[in-house]
Each structure stands twice: as structure tokens, then as C-alpha cells.
Design a protein around this motif. Structure first.
Motif, PDB file in Angstrom:
ATOM      1  N   GLY A 216       0.792  -1.226   0.000  1.00 24.41           N
ATOM      2  CA  GLY A 216       0.000   0.000   0.000  1.00 24.41           C
ATOM      3  C   GLY A 216       0.820   1.269   0.000  1.00 24.41           C
ATOM      4  N   SER A 217       2.146   1.168   0.204  1.00 25.41           N
ATOM      5  CA  SER A 217       2.986   2.364   0.141  1.00 25.41           C
ATOM      6  C   SER A 217       2.945   2.968  -1.260  1.00 25.41           C
ATOM      7  N   VAL A 218       3.070   4.281  -1.313  1.00 24.92           N
ATOM      8  CA  VAL A 218       3.049   4.971  -2.604  1.00 24.92           C
ATOM      9  C   VAL A 218       4.468   5.076  -3.152  1.00 24.92           C
TER      10      VAL A 218
ATOM     11  N   ARG B 288       1.471   0.947  -4.219  1.00 23.75           N
ATOM     12  CA  ARG B 288       0.547   1.688  -5.079  1.00 23.75           C
ATOM     13  C   ARG B 288       1.412   2.612  -5.930  1.00 23.75           C
ATOM     14  N   VAL B 289       1.557   2.267  -7.199  1.00 22.99           N
ATOM     15  CA  VAL B 289       2.459   2.987  -8.086  1.00 22.99           C
ATOM     16  C   VAL B 289       1.713   4.153  -8.729  1.00 22.99           C
TER      17      VAL B 289
ATOM     18  N   ALA C 147       3.544  14.727  -5.020  1.00 25.61           N
ATOM     19  CA  ALA C 147       4.193  14.380  -3.751  1.00 25.61           C
ATOM     20  C   ALA C 147       3.446  14.978  -2.571  1.00 25.61           C
ATOM     21  N   ALA C 148       2.976  16.219  -2.709  1.00 26.18           N
ATOM     22  CA  ALA C 148       2.216  16.845  -1.625  1.00 26.18           C
ATOM     23  C   ALA C 148       0.921  16.093  -1.352  1.00 26.18           C
ATOM     24  N   ARG C 149       0.309  15.581  -2.391  1.00 28.02           N
ATOM     25  CA  ARG C 149      -0.977  14.890  -2.251  1.00 28.02           C
ATOM     26  C   ARG C 149      -0.827  13.443  -1.793  1.00 28.02           C
ATOM     27  N   GLU C 150       0.177  12.742  -2.315  1.00 26.70           N
ATOM     28  CA  GLU C 150       0.251  11.289  -2.140  1.00 26.70           C
ATOM     29  C   GLU C 150       1.135  10.831  -0.984  1.00 26.70           C
TER      30      GLU C 150
ATOM     31  N   GLY D   4       9.886  14.537   2.117  1.00 30.23           N
ATOM     32  CA  GLY D   4      10.363  13.418   2.927  1.00 30.23           C
ATOM     33  C   GLY D   4      10.330  12.056   2.271  1.00 30.23           C
ATOM     34  N   PHE D   5      10.607  11.988   0.953  1.00 32.10           N
ATOM     35  CA  PHE D   5      10.646  10.674   0.312  1.00 32.10           C
ATOM     36  C   PHE D   5      12.071  10.343  -0.134  1.00 32.10           C
ATOM     37  N   TRP D   6      12.319   9.055  -0.361  1.00 26.78           N
ATOM     38  CA  TRP D   6      13.586   8.579  -0.897  1.00 26.78           C
ATOM     39  C   TRP D   6      13.609   8.778  -2.407  1.00 26.78           C
ATOM     40  N   ILE D   7      14.800   9.002  -2.938  1.00 24.74           N
ATOM     41  CA  ILE D   7      15.025   8.989  -4.385  1.00 24.74           C
ATOM     42  C   ILE D   7      15.863   7.768  -4.713  1.00 24.74           C
TER      43      ILE D   7
END
Length: 408
Positions: A133-135, A156-157, A176-179, A214-217
């Protein structure tokens, strides 16, 4: 999934036979790679295939690689044939670190984990980071095997729109702000499937978005050394805005040989340690003898000189394809001019379906990959990926003549 009803009945046992358990539910929504299926269909030697992203086998340094294995097995067979550490051969990691540092990404041996191809590196990262379920954000279109990997993890891609320069920063910010994504996966240099290169200012915008939300690249770089023109663009991982949250994936498949199955990941210490533990559960460590031979090859041979030979050959093949496309594709088609890598991304005019036309093309003994499977969002039915690396310029010209017949 394997159906329980397909289990064989064993009439010799004196009790009812229970059905064989089905395969895991995670397989249900993950299909096989269309590229691999097309390669199987076009394996006949008379077919000129622009479908596979395969290095040219005649350019492999067979003698140099054979000599490296011979020296390893002569000088230190007890090491080469034994179990090894999960992190990887120390000499190989040191050499990779030096090569990355020379490409303006300061790196030490302890920053690296050797993997069984960069595909395994992506799998390890996904296992370590992605919950069901992670985006996960991806470029649209995207590398197919990455979509498979994220599908297996139950992610969830979410596609991020692109243009002819790659991922669109404003769209990334909004999504990114939304998901609230866990990670963004991208191939910023000579992307698969489009061959596009993300400009430096967009790379910085991606790094700032990762820091802001706050996401990984995950920066996949299988083609970065295959530049034929233009200027080097810095790694996203080199940007201070996201140095603490960017993972670089690399591979020897395109510059030495894909059969070695040698890749690596460069990651911050905490995530790298998590990937080491994940790898221990997967295969303990990558082949000791293959790592030792690669390290010996890099010590005894001039890989940079060999890469120059590859670049020169691929540049000529790219140019042959670009010169032939106007006569091969219908009027109104478009395509890009990649500065490196292995692919040209073409788009047929409205009303043409590249997937439907593939059967006709194969009938003329030529093949390509339709673009539709690479899209996570709305596909472009007229898109196609053409690989120019595997065939000589004359074979490319003949293949394009055959392709032109598909549209008549």
C-alpha cells in the motif's frame, strides 16, 4: 496463480489428497515482461530486432575477462571459490568508489553494497522500504522491471508526467504533496525506455522535492557511461539537498558484460545496512569468483578505453538509426535524439497503434517494443522503443527498410 483444481489426484494413497497450495496472492496482479516475451518471439536469426536493450556481444572483451578469471583461479582459488561477505569484494568496492568519485560523486568503499545485478539492488531497496500500500512514484513511461518489482511489493504505483526533458518538477511537487510517497524511482540519464536525460535544474528540483516532502530517491544509472555527445550532468545523489535520501544504483552490465550479473548500490549508512540484511535473506552474497574476476579485470585492463570503443560503435549505430527513421516511419511521426544510452523513443501519428502493428512488423522480420506497456498512467498507443545497440549500421538500415513495409 496456480489453481488448486489443477493438483493431480494420487489414487494410490489410502486417504483423500489435499490440493497443492496456490501461489502467493502477490503474483496475481504482476504480469511477465512484454519485452522478454517479444524477445522470445523474435529469437529467429533472420529477424532484425530493435526490441531488446542488449549490449553488442561482439564488443565484449572476451580475452580480457577470460584472463581475469584465469588469474584469479591461479593466484587465489581458495578465496575465489569460497563463501564471502555480504557487502562484497573489498577490491571491487574500492574500484567502484574510485570510478564514482571520478564522475564527481565522492564515494568510499564502505558506501557501497555489491549486488547480483542492479535489478537485485532495486529489489533489496523495495523490500527494505516499501510496505504493501505504500506509494511509489515513477516516471511515466517507466522501466518495466521496476514496475514489476514494485508490483510484487504491493506498492501503489503513481505515475508522474514527463515531457521531452524527463520528469516535470511542478507535477512532481503537486503529486508528492498529495500522495505522501515513500520513494521516487527514476532513470535520469538516457532513460529506459525514452533515452531522455533530465537536465541539471530539474535534478535539483527533484532533490528539493524529496527534502520538502520526505521521500527517498532511487537514482538508477545503468547507462550513464554511454554518452556520445553533450555535457556530463551531475548525479542527483551529488545534490546536497537530497544526499541523505538518495540511493544510486549502478551496473557493469552495459560496460563489461551482462552475464556477470554484477551491480551495486550506494546508499546512506542506515539504509545500506538494511539492504545488507535483506540481501543475506536473499542470496547471502553475490558470486565471489565473479566479483574477484571483475576486480582483477579492472586492475589489469583499461575499462575506460574499452568503454570508448563501445561508445564509438554505439554512436555510429544511433546515427544510422536516426538517419533512417524518416524513411521508415509514416509521415507525421516523431522521435528524439538521445545523447547516449541504448534507445530512441518514437511516436507514430494519430490513428496508428504500435502494439497492433507489431505482428505485421514481425511478418516482415523486424521487431520493436510497443511503448504502451511502459506507461503506468494513460498509454500512448503510437509510442515505440527502438534499440540501436545490437546491430551494425548496415543491419539497422535493412531493419528500417523492413519496418517501412509494415506501414504500407
Amino acid at each position: 496463480m496456480l489453481s488448486a483444481a489443477s493438483a493431480p489426484v494420487n489414487a494410490t494413497l489410502p486417504f483423500p489428497v489435499a490440493p497443492v497450495p496456490a501461489t502467493a496472492a502477490r503474483l496475481a496482479d504482476v504480469g511477465s515482461s512484454p519485452v522478454r516475451e517479444i524477445l522470445a518471439l523474435t529469437a529467429r536469426p533472420e529477424v532484425i530486432s530493435f526490441a531488446g536493450g542488449l549490449p553488442a556481444p561482439e564488443l565484449f572483451d572476451v580475452e580480457g575477462i577470460r584472463a581475469a578469471y584465469d588469474r584469479v583461479l591461479t593466484d587465489n582459488p581458495e578465496y575465489a571459490l569460497q563463501y564471502s561477505t555480504t557487502e562484497g569484494d573489498p577490491e571491487l568496492r574500492a574500484t567502484v568508489a574510485d570510478r564514482l568519485t571520478a564522475r564527481e560523486l565522492p564515494t568510499g568503499p564502505d558506501d557501497l553494497l555489491v549486488t547480483t545485478g542492479s535489478q537485485q539492488a532495486l529489489t533489496l531497496l523495495t523490500t527494505a522500504l516499501v510496505e504493501p500500500g505504500s506509494v511509489v512514484l515513477v516516471e511515466d513511461p517507466c522501466y518495466l522491471a521496476a514496475l514489476q518489482t514494485f508490483g510484487f511489493a504491493g506498492a501503489r504505483v503513481v505515475p508522474v508526467p514527463t515531457d521531452d526533458q524527463g520528469i516535470v518538477p511542478a507535477a512532481l511537487e503537486e503529486i508528492a504533496a498529495r500522495e505522501k510517497p515513500t520513494l521516487l524511482y527514476l532513470v535520469p540519464t538516457f532513460q529506459n525506455p525514452t533515452g531522455r536525460t533530465l537536465p541539471a535544474e530539474r535534478r535539483h528540483a527533484v532533490a528539493e522535492a524529496a527534502a520538502r516532502y520526505g521521500f527517498w530517491i532511487v537514482e538508477d544509472d545503468p547507462y550513464g557511461e554511454l554518452r556520445y555527445e553533450g555535457e556530463h550532468v551531475p548525479f542527483v545523489a551529488a545534490d546536497p539537498a537530497a544526499a541523505d535520501r538518495t540511493v544510486l544504483l549502478g551496473s557493469f552490465s552495459k560496460v563489461m558484460a551482462p552475464g556477470l550479473r554484477l551491480g551495486y548500490l550506494r546508499a546512506p549508512a542506515g539504509l545500506r545496512r538494511a539492504c545488507v540484511i535483506t540481501k543475506q535473506a536473499a542470496d547471502l552474497h553475490t558470486s565471489t569468483v565473479d566479483q574477484a574476476a571483475a576486480a582483477r579485470y579492472l586492475r589489469d585492463s583499461d575499462l575506460d578505453a574499452h568503454v570508448e570503443v563501445i561508445r564509438a560503435a554505439y554512436r555510429e549505430r544511433r546515427d544510422a538509426m536516426l538517419e533512417g527513421l524518416p524513411g521508415a516511419l509514416p509521415e507525421g511521426s516523431g522521435w528524439n535524439r538521445p545523447e547516449g544510452g541504448m534507445f530512441i523513443w518514437a511516436t507514430l501519428p494519430e490513428g496508428h497503434d504500435a502494439t497492433a502493428l507489431l505482428t505485421t512488423a514481425i511478418g516482415h522480420e523486424v521487431a520493436y517494443v510497443p511503448g504502451a506497456p511502459f506507461f503506468c498512467g494513460e498509454p500512448d498507443p503510437g509510442a515505440m522503443r527502438l534499440s540501436f545497440t545490437t546491430h551494425s549500421p548496415d543491419e539497422i538500415r535493412e531493419g528500417l527498410r523492413r519496418l517501412a513495409k509494415s506501414f504500407t
